[in-house]
Design a protein around this motif. Structure first.
Motif, mmCIF file in Angstrom:
data_model
loop_
_atom_site.group_PDB
_atom_site.id
_atom_site.type_symbol
_atom_site.label_atom_id
_atom_site.label_comp_id
_atom_site.label_asym_id
_atom_site.label_seq_id
_atom_site.Cartn_x
_atom_site.Cartn_y
_atom_site.Cartn_z
ATOM 1 N N GLY A 95 2.622 -0.287 -1.363
ATOM 2 C CA GLY A 95 1.710 -0.444 -2.684
ATOM 3 C C GLY A 95 1.721 -2.296 -3.145
ATOM 4 N N TYR A 96 1.446 -2.219 -4.204
ATOM 5 C CA TYR A 96 0.866 -1.938 -5.176
ATOM 6 C C TYR A 96 -0.574 -0.780 -4.848
ATOM 7 C CZ TYR A 96 -0.563 -0.441 -9.767
ATOM 8 O OH TYR A 96 -1.255 0.057 -11.028
ATOM 9 N N HIS A 97 -1.508 -1.372 -4.437
ATOM 10 C CA HIS A 97 -2.324 -0.433 -4.027
ATOM 11 C C HIS A 97 -2.589 -0.512 -2.287
ATOM 12 C CE1 HIS A 97 -6.318 1.833 -4.727
ATOM 13 N NE2 HIS A 97 -6.309 1.369 -3.682
ATOM 14 N N SER A 98 -2.346 0.977 -1.973
ATOM 15 C CA SER A 98 -2.618 1.095 -0.417
ATOM 16 C C SER A 98 -3.635 1.953 0.013
ATOM 17 C CB SER A 98 -0.748 1.513 -0.458
ATOM 18 O OG SER A 98 -0.845 2.700 -0.542
ATOM 19 N N VAL A 99 -4.147 1.619 0.973
ATOM 20 C CA VAL A 99 -5.235 2.860 1.843
ATOM 21 C C VAL A 99 -4.731 2.624 3.522
ATOM 22 C CG1 VAL A 99 -7.602 2.661 2.839
ATOM 23 C CG2 VAL A 99 -6.708 1.347 0.450
ATOM 24 N N VAL A 100 -4.594 4.180 3.655
ATOM 25 C CA VAL A 100 -4.178 4.605 5.244
ATOM 26 C C VAL A 100 -5.897 5.205 5.785
ATOM 27 C CG1 VAL A 100 -1.816 5.798 5.905
ATOM 28 C CG2 VAL A 100 -1.722 4.769 3.657
ATOM 29 N N TYR A 101 -5.016 4.329 6.912
ATOM 30 C CA TYR A 101 -5.753 4.920 8.077
ATOM 31 C C TYR A 101 -5.072 5.454 9.227
ATOM 32 C CZ TYR A 101 -9.409 1.950 5.425
ATOM 33 O OH TYR A 101 -9.830 1.511 4.471
ATOM 34 N N ILE A 102 -5.371 6.569 9.874
ATOM 35 C CA ILE A 102 -5.167 6.916 11.016
ATOM 36 C C ILE A 102 -5.946 7.072 12.251
ATOM 37 C CG2 ILE A 102 -4.245 8.926 12.128
ATOM 38 C CD1 ILE A 102 -2.190 7.695 10.924
ATOM 39 N N ASN A 103 -6.259 5.934 13.450
ATOM 40 C CA ASN A 103 -6.773 5.802 14.385
ATOM 41 C C ASN A 103 -8.620 6.119 13.497
ATOM 42 O OD1 ASN A 103 -5.323 6.368 16.187
ATOM 43 N ND2 ASN A 103 -5.455 8.828 15.667
ATOM 44 N N GLY A 104 -8.495 4.521 12.529
ATOM 45 C CA GLY A 104 -9.567 4.600 12.380
ATOM 46 C C GLY A 104 -10.296 5.425 11.733
ATOM 47 N N THR A 105 -9.422 6.159 10.870
ATOM 48 C CA THR A 105 -10.171 7.575 9.789
ATOM 49 C C THR A 105 -9.489 6.671 8.678
ATOM 50 O OG1 THR A 105 -10.922 9.082 11.588
ATOM 51 C CG2 THR A 105 -10.463 9.947 8.887
ATOM 52 N N LYS A 106 -9.544 6.741 7.548
ATOM 53 C CA LYS A 106 -8.762 6.599 6.389
ATOM 54 C C LYS A 106 -8.877 7.795 5.995
ATOM 55 C CE LYS A 106 -10.077 5.899 1.222
ATOM 56 N NZ LYS A 106 -10.521 5.326 0.523
ATOM 57 N N VAL A 107 -7.267 8.664 5.624
ATOM 58 C CA VAL A 107 -6.514 9.520 5.255
ATOM 59 C C VAL A 107 -6.505 9.756 3.691
ATOM 60 C CG1 VAL A 107 -5.799 9.769 7.495
ATOM 61 C CG2 VAL A 107 -4.187 8.559 5.801
ATOM 62 N N GLY A 108 -5.988 8.253 3.248
ATOM 63 C CA GLY A 108 -6.093 8.499 1.384
ATOM 64 C C GLY A 108 -5.649 7.247 0.860
ATOM 65 N N GLU A 109 -5.252 7.348 -0.317
ATOM 66 C CA GLU A 109 -5.290 5.840 -1.096
ATOM 67 C C GLU A 109 -4.183 6.583 -1.671
ATOM 68 O OE1 GLU A 109 -8.306 3.086 -2.742
ATOM 69 O OE2 GLU A 109 -9.528 4.616 -1.713
ATOM 70 N N HIS A 110 -3.000 5.274 -2.190
ATOM 71 C CA HIS A 110 -1.949 5.901 -3.474
ATOM 72 C C HIS A 110 -2.025 4.608 -4.516
ATOM 73 C CE1 HIS A 110 1.458 6.901 -5.313
ATOM 74 N NE2 HIS A 110 2.004 5.269 -4.814
ATOM 75 N N GLU A 111 -1.503 4.552 -5.307
ATOM 76 C CA GLU A 111 -1.075 3.491 -6.334
ATOM 77 C C GLU A 111 -0.362 3.383 -6.928
ATOM 78 O OE1 GLU A 111 -3.877 1.266 -10.453
ATOM 79 O OE2 GLU A 111 -4.246 2.769 -9.165
ATOM 80 N N GLY A 112 0.296 2.425 -7.112
ATOM 81 C CA GLY A 112 1.843 2.583 -7.490
ATOM 82 C C GLY A 112 3.107 1.635 -6.099
ATOM 83 N N SER A 113 3.994 1.656 -6.651
ATOM 84 C CA SER A 113 5.108 -0.026 -5.398
ATOM 85 C C SER A 113 6.483 1.233 -5.372
ATOM 86 C CB SER A 113 4.724 -0.614 -5.613
ATOM 87 O OG SER A 113 3.952 -1.116 -5.600
ATOM 88 N N THR A 114 6.880 2.578 -6.296
ATOM 89 C CA THR A 114 7.862 3.203 -6.495
ATOM 90 C C THR A 114 7.709 4.564 -6.774
ATOM 91 O OG1 THR A 114 8.408 3.078 -8.427
ATOM 92 C CG2 THR A 114 8.671 1.257 -7.225
ATOM 93 N N THR A 115 6.417 4.976 -6.174
ATOM 94 C CA THR A 115 6.532 6.928 -6.113
ATOM 95 C C THR A 115 6.365 6.691 -5.456
ATOM 96 O OG1 THR A 115 5.883 6.470 -8.850
ATOM 97 C CG2 THR A 115 5.488 8.692 -7.089
ATOM 98 N N PRO A 116 6.961 7.935 -4.350
ATOM 99 C CA PRO A 116 6.539 8.305 -2.998
ATOM 100 C C PRO A 116 5.422 9.220 -3.294
ATOM 101 C CG PRO A 116 8.880 9.070 -3.794
ATOM 102 C CD PRO A 116 8.497 8.289 -4.780
ATOM 103 N N VAL A 117 4.534 9.355 -2.177
ATOM 104 C CA VAL A 117 3.541 9.949 -1.467
ATOM 105 C C VAL A 117 3.513 10.554 0.063
ATOM 106 C CG1 VAL A 117 2.491 7.610 -0.301
ATOM 107 C CG2 VAL A 117 0.941 9.292 -1.214
#
Length: 778
Positions: free
Chosen positions: A163-185
Motif C-alpha cells: 500500500g497505501y492503496h493497492s489494486v491487484v491484477y492476475i493475468n489482466g483481471t482485477k482480483v481486489g483492492e486494499h487500503e492501508g500499508s501494514t494490515t495483511p490481506v
C-alpha cells in the motif's frame, strides 16, 4: 357430475396455489441463498459473520486466513514465494496505454521497466531513494508459474504489507483492492490463474502526498512518522485442498487449566463433503480429539474443541512457554498454531496477568530502520526488539500500526509484552464521524488486528486509537464500536484502550469506556513549565484523571523529549525529563505502566524534520544510524518501582561516560572490573565521582553505595556535595563492606546535581559494586 367437476376444479386450484406457494418459497429461498452468497463474495470490507457461535472475520469474500504461514512451512500446503525481483515503474515516467494495453494486462510490454527487489520500501530502496518524495501511482509486475496440480486447489495470494492503496491484477483481471500499508490481506486467486503455465501479477500502489487530507483515509492526513510505500513485506501464493483450515483460534488459560480451540473451516469445493478434523494441543499427557462434520459447497463452519490441561504452564516474560497446536483434516489440510497460556484482566485499578498484578515498563517503537525502512528481515527485527529487551523493557507499544507477523512471533519467544495498535491517528471530529457512520475503515482495522494477533500470548492490550479529538459523543461512539468488535473477536476479552491527548483537553469522556486509560503527555517539552520538566503539571493531571475514574488503571502511553547524539545538553535534558515523569508515575498504586517515546530515533514527514536529510525526529533512547545508547537509555534501564536511578552503576556497560572520575592517585588507580570499579588508593588519596547530568529537582533523595573490600575489609568516608545542601556537604563514614545509605534533601528552583567523594582510610583496595541516587517517592 357437475359437483364432481367442481371438486376437481377446486382440487386443481388448491394444487396450483400450493405449487405456486412452493415455487415462491423456493424462489425466495434461492434468492436468499444467492443474496447471502453475493454478500459473502462481494463484501470486500473486513467484517464479522457468526458461525456456530463464533465470530469469524471475513475479507474479500472468505475468512481471513492465518498469516503464520508466511514462513511457507506447512508441508501439506504448496507455496510460490513472490519475493524477489519485480518489474517496477513510476506512472509519471511511463505510458500505461501502450498499444491500448493497460499496465495491468498480461500482454503489456514491461521490458523497459527497471527491476527492483520485493519486499522493499520503494521510497528508500529504489534508485537511492529517488522516490521518497514521489507520489501517485507506482506499478509492480512479475511473471510466475504454478503447478498444474494446483488446478483443483484453493489458492490465496497473501500480502503482509502492501500500500497505501493497492489494486491487484492476475493475468489482466482485477482480483481486489486494499487500503492501508501494514494490515495483511489475502485474495482468492483460484479463478484467475493459468495452471501449469506462466502468469502475470500486476500491482498498482497509490501513494498519497504528504500534505493530503482525506477524512476516509487512516491516518487522514498529517502524522508524525514516515509513510513507507510499496510491497513492503512478504508476498506469496498458498495452495490448500478445497476443504481447508482457514484459522484456529486458541484460548489457553493457566488459571482454569483448559485449552479451547475454535477451528474455522472452509469448503471451497463445488459439492458437499463430510470431513474429519483432529486437534492435538501439543501438551504432554493430553490426547488429541477428533470430530466429523458435513459441509455444503462454499460453506464456512467452526468446530470447537475443549481440553483439560492440568500440566499447562503459563506464558510470561520470565518464562515464555510456547506450545504448538496441530489441526489436520484427515487425508487433507493441516495447520500448526503456536500459542501460550495467558490471562489478562483489569480489577480495582490494576492489570492482572495470570492472576498477579503486572506493571508495564515499556517503550514505543517504529517498525523501521536505516537500511530497510519498513521492510526489515527477521534478523533486523530481532536486533530492534533486543534493544528494548536489553533496556529492561517488558512491553512494546506498536505505535501506531500493526507489525509483520515475525515481530509478534519473536516477542512470544523472548518474552516481552505487546500493546498492539492501529492507524487511528490525529483524526478530526469530522474524520471520526466519517469513519463511524460511512466508510468504516477504523472498524475494519480493529477487527483485523484482533483476528490476526489473537493467538499471540505477548499481546496483552489492544489499542484502537492515538491522540484524536476527545470529549464528544462521536468519539465515544466510535471507540465503543471498535472496542465491542475487538471483544467479539477475542475470546480472552483482553483489555482495550486508546492513547488520549488529555494534556491538551480538560476532560475526555471516552476514558469512561476504556478498560485501561492510556494517557500521552509531554509536559515541560510540549507545553507546561519546563523548570521542573513539567512534573508538577503531570502529577496534577494524573490525579485529576484518577479522581474521575478511580476503578481504572492508568498507563502513561507516551512521554519523552528530543535529543541527538553529540548534543550532551539535549541528552541530559532528555534523561532528566524521563526521570522526573517516571518518578511521578511509579508513585501511585493506580498506575499500571510507563511507556517511553521512543525506542529509537525515527523518520518523520513533519515539517520540523525538513532541514535534516534523513528527516529524523531525535526522540529515541538510541541513535537512528548507529543504535548507540543515549544517556536516557541507561536511566530507563536502571529505573524501578523505587524511582529513576540518577547515578548509573559505574560499569563499562552501564554509563561510565556519565561520570567524571577524578583521583589524586597515580595513573591506573581506577580500573573497570566485572563487579564495578576497583579503586586502589594510598592513605592520602581520594576519588571523586561527579555526575554529569543535571536532573535533580527539589525534594528528598537517598544515595546508596555498595562497597566491598578486596581483602574483605573496607573503611573510609563518603561525602555528598551540593550548593543546595546545608553547609554544602553531607558525610557518612563506613568501616565494613556493604551498602551505605545517605539520605538528603534539596531545596531550589529548577534542576541541579551533586558530586560524590570517596575517601579510603589507609592503603587498601575497594570495589564500588553499585552507586544509586533515588528519589524518596511520595
Amino acid at each position: 357430475m357437475t359437483k364432481q367437476k367442481s371438486r376437481i376444479v377446486i382440487l386443481l386450484a388448491v394444487l396450483i396455489v400450493v405449487c405456486l406457494a412452493i415455487t415462491i418459497l423456493n424462489v425466495r429461498e434461492n434468492k436468499m441463498r444467492v443474496s447471502l452468497t453475493k454478500l459473502v463474495v462481494e463484501n470486500t470490507a473486513v467484517h464479522l459473520i457468526e458461525h456456530d457461535g463464533v465470530q469469524v472475520a471475513y475479507d474479500n469474500g472468505f475468512p481471513i486466513p492465518s498469516f503464520s504461514t508466511w514462513k511457507l512451512n506447512e508441508d501439506r500446503r504448496a507455496y510460490v514465494s513472490l519475493n524477489g525481483l519485480w518489474k517496477f515503474a513510476y506512472e509519471e515516467e511511463i505510458s500505461c496505454t501502450a498499444s491500448e494495453l493497460s499496465c495491468s494486462e498480461a500482454a503489456y510490454d514491461d521490458q523497459a521497466w527497471s527491476e527492483q527487489p520485493v519486499p522493499a520500501s520503494l521510497d528508500l530502496a529504489y534508485e537511492n531513494g529517488k522516490y521518497q518524495y514521489a507520489f501517485g501511482s507506482f506499478w509492480f509486475r512479475k511473471t510466475f508459474t504454478v503447478d498444474r496440480s494446483w488446478e483443483h486447489k484453493f489458492v490465496k495470494l497473501n500480502a503482509l504489507g502492501i500500500g497505501y492503496h493497492s489494486v491487484v491484477y492476475i493475468n489482466g483481471t482485477k482480483v481486489g483492492e486494499h487500503e492501508g500499508s501494514t494490515t495483511p490481506v489475502s485474495f482468492n486467486v483460484s479463478p484467475y490463474l493459468n495452471f501449469g503455465q506462466e502468469n502475470v501479477i500486476a500491482v498498482q500502489i497509490v501513494r498519497p502526498a504528504h500534505d493530503h487530507y482525506d477524512e476516509g483515509a487512516l491516518p487522514a492526513g498529517g502524522y508524525d512518522w514516515w509513510d513507507y510505500s510499496g510491497i513492503t513485506r512478504d508476498i506469496y501464493l498458498e495452495a490448500t485442498t478445497p476443504q481447508t483450515i482457514s484459522k484456529v483460534i486458541v484460548d489457553a488459560s493457566p488459571v482454569t487449566k483448559q485449552v479451547h480451540a475454535y477451528v474455522v473451516l472452509l469448503n471451497y469445493g463445488n459439492q458437499s463433503e463430510t470431513i474429519t478434523v483432529q486437534v492435538n494441543p501439543g501438551i504432554d499427557q493430553v490426547d488429541p480429539q477428533s470430530k466429523s462434520i458435513a459441509m455444503a459447497a462454499d460453506e464456512v463452519k467452526v468446530l470447537t474443541f475443549q481440553f483439560d490441561t492440568p500440566a499447562i504452564k503459563a506464558w510470561s516474560p520470565e518464562s515464555p512457554t510456547l506450545y504448538s497446536l496441530e489441526t489436520e483434516i484427515k487425508n487433507g489440510d493441516r495447520l500448526i498454531t503456536e500459542y501460550g497460556a495467558v490471562d489478562v484482566e483489569v480489577v480495582d485499578a490494576k492489570v492482572l496477568v495470570n492472576g498477579s498484578q503486572e506493571w508495564f515498563k515499556g517503550t514505543n517503537w517504529h517498525d523501521e530502520n536505516k537500511e530497510s525502512g519498513r521492510s526489515m528481515s527477521p534478523e533486523e527485527y530481532r536486533n530492534e526488539i533486543d534493544v528494548a529487551k536489553h533496556a529492561h523493557a517488558n512491553l512494546l507499544r506498536n505505535a501506531h500500526y500493526n507489525r509483520h507477523p515475525y515481530a509478534y512471533e519473536y516477542a512470544d519467544q523472548i518474552g516481552i509484552y505487546i500493546m498492539d495498535e492501529i492507524e487511528n491517528y490525529w483524526l478530526s471530529e469530522q474524520a471520526i464521524g466519517h469513519q463511524l457512520y460511512e466508510k468504516g475503515l477504523s472498524r475494519e482495522k480493529a477487527i483485523a488486528m484482533a483476528w490476526n494477533q489473537i493467538n499471540h500470548p505477548s499481546v496483552v492490550i489492544w489499542s484502537v486509537a492515538n491522540e484524536n479529538t476527545p470529549n464528544n459523543t462521536t468519539h465515544l461512539a466510535w471507540f465503543n464500536d471498535m472496542r465491542d468488535l475487538v471483544r467479539m473477536v477475542d475470546p480472552k476479552k483482553r483489555p482495550v484502550t486508546y492513547a488520549s491527548n488529555t494534556q491538551h483537553h480538560p476532560v475526555d469522556m471516552s476514558m469512561s469506556a476504556a478498560d485501561i486509560i492510556g494517557f500521552n503527555q509531554y509536559y515541560g517539552f510540549h507545553g507546561g513549565d519546563s523548570t521542573d520538566y513539567g512534573a508538577a503539571e503531570y502529577r496534577q493531571k494524573l490525579l485529576e484523571i484518577h479522581e474521575r475514574h478511580p476503578s481504572k488503571p492508568i498507563i502513561l502511553t507516551e512521554n519523552g523529549t528530543w535529543s541527538s547524539m553529540g548534543d550532551r545538553a539535549r541528552q541530559q535534558w532528555q534523561a532528566g525529563n524521563f526521570a522526573a515523569h517516571w518518578d511521578v508515575t511509579v508513585t501511585y498504586p493506580f498506575t499500571a505502566g510507563y511507556v517511553f517515546w521512543n525506542l529509537k530515533d525515527y523518520r518523520s514527514k513533519m515539517e520540523y524534520t525538513s532541514r535534516d536529510p534523513e528527516r529524523l525526529s531525535g526522540m529515541g533512547m538510541v541513535d537512528w544510524a548507529s543504535r548507540t545508547p543515549k544517556v536516557v537509555y541507561y536511566y530507563f534501564q536502571e529505573a524501578t518501582s523505587l524511582g529513576a536511578n540518577r547515578i548509573m552503576n559505574p560499569r563499562f556497560d552501564r554509563g561510565l561516560a556519565e561520570w567524571q572520575l577524578i583521583s589524586s592517585a597515580a595513573e591506573g588507580a581506577i580500573t573497570v572490573v566485572e563487579e564495578g570499579l576497583q579503586v586502589s588508593l594510598e592513605a592520602s588519596d581520594t576519588i571523586q565521582l561527579r555526575q554529569n547530568a543535571f536532573d535533580l529537582l527539589a525534594g528528598s533523595y537517598v544515595l546508596e553505595l555498595h562497597i566491598k573490600g578486596v581483602d574483605g575489609q573496607a573503611a573510609g568516608k563518603i561525602e555528598l556535595r551540593s550548593s543546595y545542601l546545608s553547609g554544602g556537604v553531607l558525610t557518612k563514614e563506613f568501616d565494613s563492606s556493604g551498602t551505605i545509605k545517605l539520605p538528603f534533601t534539596l531545596s531550589h528552583t529548577g534542576v541541579t546535581n551533586v558530586s560524590v567523594h570517596l575517601h579510603v582510610a589507609g592503603k587498601q583496595d575497594v570495589v564500588l559494586e553499585q552507586v544509586r541516587l533515588l528519589p524518596v517517592l511520595n
